[in-house]
Design a protein around this motif. Sequence first.
Motif, PDB file in Angstrom:
ATOM      1  N   TYR B 155      16.485  -4.123   3.067  1.00 51.31           N
ATOM      2  CA  TYR B 155      15.269  -3.300   3.202  1.00 51.31           C
ATOM      3  C   TYR B 155      14.846  -3.387   4.674  1.00 51.31           C
ATOM      4  O   TYR B 155      14.996  -4.245   5.312  1.00 51.31           O
ATOM      5  N   THR B 156      14.567  -2.033   5.013  1.00 55.15           N
ATOM      6  CA  THR B 156      14.376  -1.944   6.418  1.00 55.15           C
ATOM      7  C   THR B 156      12.978  -2.675   6.879  1.00 55.15           C
ATOM      8  O   THR B 156      12.267  -2.736   5.767  1.00 55.15           O
ATOM      9  N   THR B 157      12.594  -2.893   7.975  1.00 58.83           N
ATOM     10  CA  THR B 157      11.389  -3.451   8.234  1.00 58.83           C
ATOM     11  C   THR B 157      10.191  -2.424   7.818  1.00 58.83           C
ATOM     12  O   THR B 157      10.651  -1.188   7.443  1.00 58.83           O
ATOM     13  N   VAL B 158       9.059  -2.401   8.604  1.00 55.37           N
ATOM     14  CA  VAL B 158       8.092  -1.460   8.385  1.00 55.37           C
ATOM     15  C   VAL B 158       8.429   0.105   8.925  1.00 55.37           C
ATOM     16  O   VAL B 158       9.229   0.104  10.008  1.00 55.37           O
ATOM     17  N   THR B 159       8.746   1.029   8.167  1.00 51.43           N
ATOM     18  CA  THR B 159       9.049   2.167   8.505  1.00 51.43           C
ATOM     19  C   THR B 159       8.233   2.985   9.332  1.00 51.43           C
ATOM     20  O   THR B 159       6.890   2.815   9.924  1.00 51.43           O
ATOM     21  N   ASN B 160       8.695   3.833  10.177  1.00 51.37           N
ATOM     22  CA  ASN B 160       7.946   5.055  10.898  1.00 51.37           C
ATOM     23  C   ASN B 160       7.132   5.879  10.150  1.00 51.37           C
ATOM     24  O   ASN B 160       7.618   6.513   9.152  1.00 51.37           O
ATOM     25  N   LEU B 161       5.893   6.242  10.399  1.00 50.41           N
ATOM     26  CA  LEU B 161       5.094   7.068   9.501  1.00 50.41           C
ATOM     27  C   LEU B 161       5.314   8.563   9.977  1.00 50.41           C
ATOM     28  O   LEU B 161       5.641   8.748  11.229  1.00 50.41           O
ATOM     29  N   PRO B 162       4.920   9.533   9.219  1.00 53.51           N
ATOM     30  CA  PRO B 162       4.992  10.948   9.646  1.00 53.51           C
ATOM     31  C   PRO B 162       3.844  10.955  10.878  1.00 53.51           C
ATOM     32  O   PRO B 162       2.920  10.648  10.687  1.00 53.51           O
ATOM     33  N   PRO B 163       4.292  12.131  12.067  1.00 56.02           N
ATOM     34  CA  PRO B 163       3.445  12.035  12.945  1.00 56.02           C
ATOM     35  C   PRO B 163       2.446  13.194  12.641  1.00 56.02           C
ATOM     36  O   PRO B 163       2.398  14.386  13.224  1.00 56.02           O
ATOM     37  N   VAL B 164       1.410  12.765  11.888  1.00 56.12           N
ATOM     38  CA  VAL B 164       0.270  13.575  11.431  1.00 56.12           C
ATOM     39  C   VAL B 164      -1.028  12.862  11.718  1.00 56.12           C
ATOM     40  O   VAL B 164      -1.037  11.594  11.637  1.00 56.12           O
ATOM     41  N   LYS B 165      -2.105  13.637  12.360  1.00 58.55           N
ATOM     42  CA  LYS B 165      -3.028  12.973  12.469  1.00 58.55           C
ATOM     43  C   LYS B 165      -3.982  12.658  11.314  1.00 58.55           C
ATOM     44  O   LYS B 165      -4.202  13.383  10.208  1.00 58.55           O
ATOM     45  N   PRO B 166      -4.257  11.314  11.151  1.00 59.37           N
ATOM     46  CA  PRO B 166      -4.886  10.619   9.820  1.00 59.37           C
ATOM     47  C   PRO B 166      -6.006  11.455   9.720  1.00 59.37           C
ATOM     48  O   PRO B 166      -6.725  11.861  10.558  1.00 59.37           O
ATOM     49  N   SER B 167      -6.281  11.560   8.284  1.00 62.38           N
ATOM     50  CA  SER B 167      -7.681  11.767   7.886  1.00 62.38           C
ATOM     51  C   SER B 167      -8.120  11.257   6.582  1.00 62.38           C
ATOM     52  O   SER B 167      -7.406  11.127   5.827  1.00 62.38           O
ATOM     53  N   PRO B 168      -9.255  11.149   6.274  1.00 59.81           N
ATOM     54  CA  PRO B 168      -9.830  10.456   5.057  1.00 59.81           C
ATOM     55  C   PRO B 168      -9.554  11.263   3.823  1.00 59.81           C
ATOM     56  O   PRO B 168      -9.541  12.592   3.942  1.00 59.81           O
ATOM     57  N   PRO B 169      -9.595  10.556   2.917  1.00 53.39           N
ATOM     58  CA  PRO B 169      -9.344  11.337   1.598  1.00 53.39           C
ATOM     59  C   PRO B 169     -10.529  11.940   1.346  1.00 53.39           C
ATOM     60  O   PRO B 169     -11.940  11.617   1.466  1.00 53.39           O
ATOM     61  N   PRO B 170     -10.348  13.222   0.790  1.00 55.49           N
ATOM     62  CA  PRO B 170     -11.726  14.109   0.374  1.00 55.49           C
ATOM     63  C   PRO B 170     -12.416  13.593  -0.741  1.00 55.49           C
ATOM     64  O   PRO B 170     -13.564  13.741  -0.486  1.00 55.49           O
ATOM     65  N   ILE B 171     -11.973  12.790  -1.534  1.00 58.92           N
ATOM     66  CA  ILE B 171     -12.616  12.324  -2.617  1.00 58.92           C
ATOM     67  C   ILE B 171     -12.448  10.697  -2.855  1.00 58.92           C
ATOM     68  O   ILE B 171     -11.359  10.462  -2.316  1.00 58.92           O
ATOM     69  N   PRO B 172     -13.218  10.025  -3.357  1.00 61.39           N
ATOM     70  CA  PRO B 172     -12.593   8.657  -3.402  1.00 61.39           C
ATOM     71  C   PRO B 172     -11.546   8.638  -4.520  1.00 61.39           C
ATOM     72  O   PRO B 172     -11.683   9.264  -5.420  1.00 61.39           O
ATOM     73  N   LEU B 173     -10.706   7.742  -4.302  1.00 62.00           N
ATOM     74  CA  LEU B 173      -9.293   7.627  -4.880  1.00 62.00           C
ATOM     75  C   LEU B 173      -9.192   6.484  -5.486  1.00 62.00           C
ATOM     76  O   LEU B 173      -9.545   5.421  -5.155  1.00 62.00           O
ATOM     77  N   SER B 174      -8.810   6.512  -6.808  1.00 66.56           N
ATOM     78  CA  SER B 174      -8.534   5.174  -7.471  1.00 66.56           C
ATOM     79  C   SER B 174      -7.417   4.268  -6.820  1.00 66.56           C
ATOM     80  O   SER B 174      -6.535   4.972  -6.131  1.00 66.56           O
ATOM     81  N   ILE B 175      -7.121   3.166  -7.146  1.00 64.21           N
ATOM     82  CA  ILE B 175      -6.090   2.500  -6.625  1.00 64.21           C
ATOM     83  C   ILE B 175      -4.809   2.769  -6.670  1.00 64.21           C
ATOM     84  O   ILE B 175      -3.837   2.718  -5.907  1.00 64.21           O
ATOM     85  N   GLU B 176      -4.448   3.360  -8.049  1.00 65.05           N
ATOM     86  CA  GLU B 176      -3.368   3.901  -8.323  1.00 65.05           C
ATOM     87  C   GLU B 176      -2.648   4.875  -7.567  1.00 65.05           C
ATOM     88  O   GLU B 176      -1.775   5.362  -7.146  1.00 65.05           O
ATOM     89  N   ASP B 177      -4.105   6.012  -7.438  1.00 62.11           N
ATOM     90  CA  ASP B 177      -3.593   7.246  -6.482  1.00 62.11           C
ATOM     91  C   ASP B 177      -3.485   7.046  -5.196  1.00 62.11           C
ATOM     92  O   ASP B 177      -2.481   7.536  -4.458  1.00 62.11           O
ATOM     93  N   GLN B 178      -4.147   5.980  -4.546  1.00 64.66           N
ATOM     94  CA  GLN B 178      -3.893   5.608  -3.380  1.00 64.66           C
ATOM     95  C   GLN B 178      -2.426   4.963  -3.183  1.00 64.66           C
ATOM     96  O   GLN B 178      -1.799   5.465  -2.199  1.00 64.66           O
ATOM     97  N   LEU B 179      -2.010   4.193  -3.979  1.00 62.90           N
ATOM     98  CA  LEU B 179      -0.797   3.869  -4.085  1.00 62.90           C
ATOM     99  C   LEU B 179       0.277   4.780  -3.857  1.00 62.90           C
ATOM    100  O   LEU B 179       1.240   4.836  -3.438  1.00 62.90           O
ATOM    101  N   ALA B 180       0.210   5.814  -4.840  1.00 61.57           N
ATOM    102  CA  ALA B 180       1.243   6.875  -5.045  1.00 61.57           C
ATOM    103  C   ALA B 180       1.156   7.804  -3.563  1.00 61.57           C
ATOM    104  O   ALA B 180       2.185   8.048  -3.029  1.00 61.57           O
ATOM    105  N   ILE B 181       0.089   8.002  -3.029  1.00 61.83           N
ATOM    106  CA  ILE B 181       0.132   8.554  -2.043  1.00 61.83           C
ATOM    107  C   ILE B 181       0.593   7.795  -0.609  1.00 61.83           C
ATOM    108  O   ILE B 181       1.409   8.497   0.122  1.00 61.83           O
ATOM    109  N   THR B 182       0.334   6.469  -0.351  1.00 65.30           N
ATOM    110  CA  THR B 182       0.842   5.624   0.476  1.00 65.30           C
ATOM    111  C   THR B 182       2.480   5.533   0.247  1.00 65.30           C
ATOM    112  O   THR B 182       3.089   5.881   1.471  1.00 65.30           O
TER     113      THR B 182
END
Lengths: 318, 234
Positions: B155-182
């Motif tokens: 496994y590679t170490t921590v990956t590089n993330l896409p170069p996109v400006k972070p923005s907060p989720p528009p609605i509160p997300l359940s933990i499962e949804d958060q995991l899917a998105i990350t």
Amino acid sequence: MKQAAFEQKHQKNWSTLEQLLNTPKAKANPSFPQHYRELCNHLALAKHRRYSTQLIDYLNELVTQGHHYLYQHNYRYQLQWLNFLVFQFPSTIRRNGYFVGAALALFFVPLLVMAQACYINSELIYSIMGHADVNMMEEMYDPSNHKLGRERDSATDIYMFGYYIKNNIGIGFRTFAGGIIYGIGSIFFLVYNGIFIGATAGHLTQLGYGATFYPFIAGHGSFELMAIALSGAAGLKLGYALIRPGPYSIKSSLRFAAKDAIIIMYGVIAMLLIAAFIEAFWSSTTSLPTALKYAVGIIFWALHLIYFIFSGRKNEFK
Amino acid sequence: MQHLFDTTYEVETPEAIDLSAKIAGPAPRALAYTIDLSIRLLALLLILAVLAFLGEAGWGVFFILSFAMEWFYPVLFEVLRQGQTPGKKMLGIAVVNDDLTPVTWSTSITRNLLRAIDILPFAYALGIITMACTQHFQRLGDLAAGSVVIYRKKYTTVTNLPPVKPSPPPIPLSIEDQLAITSFTQRHQEISSARQQELAAILQPLINQNKKDQHNNPVIHLHAVGNWLLGKRE
């Protein structure tokens, strides 16, 4: 704590550990256990906080490597082989006395019955062997055959040594492995080999070739015959574990049985190596007096009995 | 029911954490075996070519070597090379004890001696049937020895993330949804862009609800949220 912060905070620790694991000599580093325990903590935290699978996979892999290093079982200590020889092997044989007894009976009863039968009935041998095989066997031990009553050169000795190793240890291994089909394979090989060896002995004696045959087998016979019987005993132990697992699941019962069985097999390998050596370099010589060969054979049998009954007995739990 | 299909194998270590591994099935193991078999046969041919000149003694040595190759080739590699024969190494799989510790001599010898039965009646039929019947794809030799075959990945170490400006989720997300998105965000280099579009398009209606949102491309939007959830703020 967000994942990015978590990664940033501990990245240094992880790469140190990765480095430690990748350089074999540095593994004995005294800081390893501490780094490893911290890493375990991080993996637990990462799972609990539901960090991304990628991070968890990475940490899990690192922990696996550390776990492999920390909990390796391949420790060696001085004189381990002596401990095996004096204590472990003979006491494992005694601990599994029932299986050894059963295997000995399954091997030697057909052997003796067949030897007697072939001795009385000179035609019986053809019911288990083809004509060509019988002729070859007769020729090998024919006392009037001057060509075979010779001193072999050393190249032939090495040839036969290799042949005996391949053939005999292979038989031992198959006799053991067959045990996992509920013992059936072991029983088959024990009886089959018993019948074959018995028939050969009986037939040759009946022909009056005993004077060449018995001095030949006297030296290695004890090692070879006992080893075949013991590999059968190891196989029977596996089979019995499947048939009567007792208070355990079949799987665990098989594993416990395999632990003892493999100890027996280590001994069997050693015995068959000795047998192959004696058979190739000692049994085949014709320059030595027959009486000496018989004497050595009897001494080996006696040593076997003494070894399996008494060796390492003092240290056993009663 | 799900655990019956899952090939994840979990072991609790003395540090009180769950260590997990992926069990390798019959297909990679058969391939690894085929590779090992070819290597063994090739080596034997080479040995034979050399020893043929030595007459009877050469044959004697050949018998010993072929015997050793038949029974101990896997044992030596498994114990001395972290559970990997050359074939297993190529397929990225390894033999370990069932507590995920490295194989010992006894474990390896037990499982390899019992090959003699797993191979019966032809082409490892008994071994494959046993593997199909046990939960962790163990053949008879594995069952007796207490070993499992797992995937060993780098496994590679921590990956590089896409170069996109972070923005907060528009609605509160359940933990499962958060995991899917990350996970979606972190794997942006592994998944083809067409597939990313396809996956992200499922969320299109959700994104359109929020008119003020700066990103109209659902993939970029998801990456932005993913970056935010992973803790990036810049």
